[in-house]
Design an enzyme around this catalytic site. Structure first.
Site, PDB file in Angstrom:
ATOM      1  N   LEU A 563      38.741  71.528 -17.999  1.00  0.00           N
ATOM      2  CA  LEU A 563      38.215  71.893 -19.146  1.00  0.00           C
ATOM      3  C   LEU A 563      38.275  70.833 -20.293  1.00  0.00           C
ATOM      4  O   LEU A 563      37.361  71.003 -20.900  1.00  0.00           O
ATOM      5  CB  LEU A 563      39.890  72.583 -19.802  1.00  0.00           C
ATOM      6  CG  LEU A 563      40.472  74.083 -19.700  1.00  0.00           C
ATOM      7  CD1 LEU A 563      41.538  73.820 -20.540  1.00  0.00           C
ATOM      8  CD2 LEU A 563      39.528  74.897 -19.663  1.00  0.00           C
ATOM      9  N   GLY A 564      38.362  69.507 -19.906  1.00  0.00           N
ATOM     10  CA  GLY A 564      37.901  68.425 -20.247  1.00  0.00           C
ATOM     11  C   GLY A 564      38.853  67.246 -19.494  1.00  0.00           C
ATOM     12  O   GLY A 564      39.944  67.233 -18.807  1.00  0.00           O
ATOM     13  N   GLY A 566      40.501  63.456 -20.958  1.00  0.00           N
ATOM     14  CA  GLY A 566      41.488  62.757 -21.953  1.00  0.00           C
ATOM     15  C   GLY A 566      41.654  60.905 -21.435  1.00  0.00           C
ATOM     16  O   GLY A 566      41.770  61.085 -20.307  1.00  0.00           O
ATOM     17  N   GLY A 567      42.283  60.158 -21.870  1.00  0.00           N
ATOM     18  CA  GLY A 567      43.174  58.886 -21.715  1.00  0.00           C
ATOM     19  C   GLY A 567      43.976  59.588 -20.718  1.00  0.00           C
ATOM     20  O   GLY A 567      44.102  58.139 -19.630  1.00  0.00           O
ATOM     21  N   PHE A 568      44.593  60.342 -21.203  1.00  0.00           N
ATOM     22  CA  PHE A 568      46.140  60.472 -19.994  1.00  0.00           C
ATOM     23  C   PHE A 568      45.373  61.122 -18.949  1.00  0.00           C
ATOM     24  O   PHE A 568      46.117  60.848 -17.937  1.00  0.00           O
ATOM     25  CB  PHE A 568      46.847  61.721 -20.465  1.00  0.00           C
ATOM     26  CG  PHE A 568      47.842  62.399 -20.181  1.00  0.00           C
ATOM     27  CD1 PHE A 568      49.325  61.921 -20.500  1.00  0.00           C
ATOM     28  CD2 PHE A 568      48.034  63.048 -18.821  1.00  0.00           C
ATOM     29  CE1 PHE A 568      50.424  62.356 -19.530  1.00  0.00           C
ATOM     30  CE2 PHE A 568      48.882  63.611 -17.848  1.00  0.00           C
ATOM     31  CZ  PHE A 568      50.322  63.264 -18.360  1.00  0.00           C
ATOM     32  N   GLY A 569      44.441  61.797 -18.578  1.00  0.00           N
ATOM     33  CA  GLY A 569      43.949  62.249 -17.101  1.00  0.00           C
ATOM     34  C   GLY A 569      42.810  63.807 -17.342  1.00  0.00           C
ATOM     35  O   GLY A 569      43.418  64.403 -19.145  1.00  0.00           O
ATOM     36  N   VAL A 571      42.250  67.855 -17.607  1.00  0.00           N
ATOM     37  CA  VAL A 571      42.971  69.075 -17.725  1.00  0.00           C
ATOM     38  C   VAL A 571      41.875  70.527 -17.000  1.00  0.00           C
ATOM     39  O   VAL A 571      40.388  70.639 -17.717  1.00  0.00           O
ATOM     40  CB  VAL A 571      43.020  68.851 -18.892  1.00  0.00           C
ATOM     41  CG1 VAL A 571      44.024  70.822 -19.687  1.00  0.00           C
ATOM     42  CG2 VAL A 571      43.705  68.335 -20.079  1.00  0.00           C
ATOM     43  N   LYS A 585      47.537  69.881 -17.602  1.00  0.00           N
ATOM     44  CA  LYS A 585      46.912  68.106 -17.863  1.00  0.00           C
ATOM     45  C   LYS A 585      47.804  67.323 -16.868  1.00  0.00           C
ATOM     46  O   LYS A 585      49.135  66.990 -16.448  1.00  0.00           O
ATOM     47  CB  LYS A 585      48.239  68.112 -19.062  1.00  0.00           C
ATOM     48  CG  LYS A 585      47.440  66.356 -19.255  1.00  0.00           C
ATOM     49  CD  LYS A 585      48.016  65.749 -20.238  1.00  0.00           C
ATOM     50  CE  LYS A 585      47.385  66.444 -22.254  1.00  0.00           C
ATOM     51  NZ  LYS A 585      48.097  65.901 -23.273  1.00  0.00           N
ATOM     52  N   ASP A 682      47.428  60.240 -32.869  1.00  0.00           N
ATOM     53  CA  ASP A 682      45.978  60.353 -32.025  1.00  0.00           C
ATOM     54  C   ASP A 682      45.646  61.583 -32.413  1.00  0.00           C
ATOM     55  O   ASP A 682      44.780  62.683 -31.823  1.00  0.00           O
ATOM     56  CB  ASP A 682      46.001  59.938 -30.227  1.00  0.00           C
ATOM     57  CG  ASP A 682      45.184  60.049 -29.681  1.00  0.00           C
ATOM     58  OD1 ASP A 682      43.927  59.790 -30.506  1.00  0.00           O
ATOM     59  OD2 ASP A 682      44.748  60.360 -28.311  1.00  0.00           O
TER      60      ASP A 682
END
Length: 872
Positions: A563-564, A566-569, A571, A585, A682
């Site tokens: 799906l996308g 981010g900085g976390f990783g 998804v 996630k 954030d």
């Protein structure tokens, strides 16, 4: 108003007592100036006559009350009804280049033209000699300045003594010398239906009374939309496009109302009448208002049917309009689909049916409709043994519907009318559905079920024929299960409990509490505060999922499920074995920040419950894999719509305003109403998720910080967040508070209004950011120019300006100048005056000063990544 003249012996001319009151006051004023009857030395008789008539408004000396061979209607004159209700004359719509003869309500503004004589043959606006007259053959005719006929009633007249008058009901009538009607305008309606006018047809003469729209606001010629009654029984009102294509329908008439209009009055004396004379072959719909309130029903040039009422005696007020949404449009969901405006996506298949084209439905193109999942039993079997096998077809009941457009009509024959209707339908394999409508009888459908709409209240019941397998368990099965359950309920309970324990061990869906995280070390005080809060409140247990079950759900973390990121990783979208859709996630192995963010989000969000916060379902921790499992948001994140040129039109202003309000309420909860005071740190467009109804949910609490209720400010050596959303004091000094989130919210509001990214916006050297550009427009009184161009003019200017003002208040340089979230929520929901924002100088200065060095996380995949400024 007719006024006679009185001649006095001294030669002075005065007007009779029927004079207009405003003129009388002006004449009376002459005496105050010493100008009386004896003041002949000042004003002789002819001068006073001209003076008085110069005071008289043009409509009084230009009004006529009938047309005759000796009295035509010229430009500058109007024909007025006896009660001063209607007026007929020459007009040019919106100062166009064409001129017409039309009728309107007198002294009511804005003026609405309700009938036009020469709508297909306009006069030139420069033709000042055109007249409407009684011609030599006794007909009404409109001639231009060259005396050429432009329009005529063209009826047979046996006398030269005809005359034309305008009645108080809005009918323009041509009469012979005996007073008999020769022609009347109500037989030739335009785009408007007045009370007492007839909409319908005479099948014997093939004469249809239809409303036909104007081609445009400035063009009365016949447009593409028409309104009339259908020939079927019971009849319906239709809006047709291009003469034959249905655009909207009312549902059938049940002797008091149209059943597809749930808000229509059901009172016997509601004023709506349908006269259906089968013997004479006539069918006409009309309406009248009990208190003689002025009204008109019009079809606009864009296909909207509107009922306008004069409620305050001065201005028109909209009473009803259709179609007003997607579901009102004819066949919006195609055959065997139904539409529910209050439940996006608005189109769904009827029970027992599936989309004809899954690909088209995924693109929100529903016009192809649905197809039956299982063939009917009566189609697959022709012998009578079917009934003994328990495979008979049945009916599924749906309530509160605008029933489908129909083809057949049956009248029930027995007292048990609904059962009789069911029997009739079940005995005929071609019968696909039935409905019993009070005052109509039994309606059955043998062709595609189309144009079905589900209302929140009102409407009718529809019974849809389905194969037994699509109906679920039959009555016999339900009875057996019920009887069996009485004797074995305790055994079943044991089996279910045992199966649940076995399944939990196999899948790993074990309840997890804070003890599962005791092995993960932390140096932050946030976890201690959290644990203190948890000890003071009920523990909220979450599921610990088995890693293998997540692999299956996400198709081994397939790229097609992504799906996308981010900085976390990344998804991923997943689907559990029980059919529930989830979002997973996955902590990136290369992320040095992920362990702390993982703990933070898992423990924190489990204690935060609000409709505008995303809901976490559980987690998975195994060796070097750390996963968070959330509820799946069908419409993904806000940025996927707002910044997509092909999709941002889906976010109309109502949805954007709802998103702004929802995010504000979510932040209010985090800052003030939850058991913890949480600073998100954030907040940005990509962290706002949208559910199936476009309601916003704040997500991604990995960077959130918990502060004690007495703390207003905190300082950190590690600044984390996203460039463009961080407040000046946080970006430059590491100081954060709830006002840091307020700043991010302000940026978010300006992006939602404009549909533009703050991070990538550039106008010129003086306006280098979206915030600077927004302030520039606001300070010059041009705030509405910021609105996303895809919204055109379809927005509330007051709401937009209110949101723009709030957004600029939120991005002010000094934290103390920014409003708190309670204040923001209050300002969004009220029309009270708000403080004036100050110029955000940091926004302007930041573009020409050296930028702080932002180091993007190496695992970032797009601009939604976490950015970090390491403190010195």
């Amino acid at each position: 108003m007719k006024c006679s003249l009185l001649n006095f012996s001294d030669g002075i001319v005065l007007i009779d007592s029927c004079i207009h009151e405003g003129l009388r006051e002006k004449i009376d004023g002459l005496y105050l100036l010493g100008v009386g009857i004896n003041s002949v030395s000042v004003l002789n008789s002819s001068m006073l006559f001209l003076f008085i008539f110069s005071l008289l408004p043009s409509q009084y000396w230009a009004e006529v009350y009938d047309l005759s061979p000796s009295q035509p209607l010229t430009q500058g004159q109007t024909l007025v009804s006896p009660g001063q209700i209607f007026e007929l004359g020459f007009f040019s719509p919106n100062n166009s280049a064409n001129k017409y003869v039309g009728m309107w309500h007198k002294s009511i503004f804005p003026r609405k033209i309700v009938w036009v004589a020469n709508r297909e043959n306009p006069l030139a606006v420069t033709d000042s000699l055109a007249t409407l007259r009684i011609g030599s053959n006794g007909n009404l005719e409109l001639v231009d300045g060259k005396q050429s006929s432009v329009w005529s009633t063209n009826v047979s007249v046996s006398t030269n003594g005809s005359a034309a008058v305008l009645l108080d009901n809005g009918t323009f009538v041509l009469k012979d010398d005996m007073g008999a009607d020769l022609w009347q305008s109500l037989d030739y309606p335009g785009d408007s239906l007045l009370p007492s006018m007839l909409l319908g047809f005479d099948s014997s003469t093939r004469n249809w009374n239809l409303l036909t729209s104007w081609k445009g606001e400035n063009d009365p010629s016949t447009g593409i939309f028409s309104v009339g009654l259908s020939a079927q029984t019971p009849t319906q009102i239709f809006i047709w496009k291009n003469g034959a294509t249905p655009h909207w329908r009312s549902g059938p008439w049940d002797k008091s109302k149209f059943v597809g209009l749930p808000d229509m009055s059901t009172q016997y004396l509601s004023g709506f009448t349908l006269d259906d004379n089968v013997k004479q072959g006539t069918r006409y719909f009309s309406y009248s208002l009990y208190d003689n309130t002025l009204a008109y029903l019009e079809i606009s040039s864009d296909g909207i049917l509107k009922l306008m009422l004069l409620l305050n005696g001065e201005n028109w007020s909209l009473n009803y309009a259709a179609p007003t949404n997607t579901c009102d449009s004819y066949g919006a969901c195609g055959p065997f689909g139904f539409c529910k405006a209050s439940d996006p996506p608005v189109c769904k298949c009827l029970k027992g049916f599936i989309p004809k084209s899954v690909d088209e439905w995924s693109k929100r193109n529903w016009t192809g409709g649905c197809v039956r999942r299982t063939r009917l039993s009566c189609e697959r079997h022709t012998n009578t043994s079917v009934s003994s096998m328990g495979e008979k077809d049945g009916f599924w009941k749906m309530e509160n519907l605008k029933i489908p457009d129909f083809h057949d009509y049956r009248t029930s024959l027995s007292n048990d009318v609904i059962e009789d209707c069911k029997t009739q339908c079940l005995s005929n394999c071609s019968c696909l559905a039935y409905a019993y409508v009070v005052n109509i009888g039994c309606l059955v459908w043998s062709k595609d079920l189309i144009d079905i709409q589900e209302f929140t209240s009102g409407g009718e019941d529809l019974f849809i024929r389905l194969a037994q397998t699509d109906l679920g368990d039959g009555k016999r099965t339900k009875l057996i299960v019920s009887l069996t359950a009485i004797f074995v309920i305790s055994i079943l309970g044991s089996i279910v409990f045992g199966f649940h324990r076995f399944s939990a061990r196999k899948k790993g869906n074990i309840k997890v509490t804070t003890k599962h995280f005791e092995s993960i070390e932390t140096t932050e005080t946030s976890r201690d505060i959290l644990l203190e809060c948890i000890r003071e409140h009920d523990r909220a247990e979450q599921f610990m999922y088995n890693y293998d079950s997540i692999l299956i759900a996400t198709n081994n973390f397939s790229s097609s499920n992504k799906l996308g990121e981010g900085g976390f990783g990344p998804v991923y979208k997943g689907k559990l074995q029980e059919g529930k859709e989830i979002a997973v996630k996955r902590l990136s192995r290369s992320s040095g920040q992920g362990v702390e963010e993982f703990k933070n989000e898992m423990l924190l969000i489990s204690k935060l419950q609000h409709k505008n916060l995303v809901k976490i379902m559980g987690c998975c921790v195994t060796e070097d894999e750390k996963l968070l499992i959330y509820e799946f948001m069908e419409n993904k994140s806000l940025d996927t719509l707002l910044f997509d040129l092909s999709r941002r039109a889906e976010l109309d202003w109502a949805r954007r305003f709802n998103i702004i309000q929802g995010v504000a309420r979510g932040l209010l909860y985090l800052h003030h109403d939850s058991c913890l005071k949480v600073i998100h740190r954030d907040l940005k467009v990509s962290n706002i998720l949208l559910d199936e109804k476009m309601n916003p949910k704040i997500s991604d609490f990995g960077l959130a910080r918990i502060v004690r209720g007495t703390q207003d400010l905190e300082n950190t050596q590690k600044v984390v967040g996203t460039r463009g959303y961080m407040s000046p004091e946080y970006a430059m000094g590491g100081i954060f508070s709830e006002k840091s989130d307020v700043y991010s919210f302000g940026v978010l509001v300006l992006e939602i209004i404009s549909g533009r990214k703050n991070n990538s916006f550039y106008y010129n050297d003086q306006l280098p950011s979206l915030l600077a550009y927004a302030w520039h427009l606001w300070s010059e009184g041009r705030g509405l120019e910021l609105v996303d161009e895809v919204l055109a003019d379809l927005y509330s200017s007051s709401e937009v300006m209110r949101c723009l003002q709030i957004g600029l208040l939120c991005v002010q340089d000094n934290a103390v100048d920014r409003p708190s979230m309670p204040e923001v929520v209050f300002m969004l929901s009220s029309n009270t005056d708000s403080p004036q924002p100050m110029k955000p100088t940091f926004t302007f200065h930041n573009a020409v000063s050296p930028q702080p060095q932002y180091v993007k996380s190496p695992c970032s995949g797009n601009e939604a990544s976490i950015t970090v400024i390491e403190g010195r």
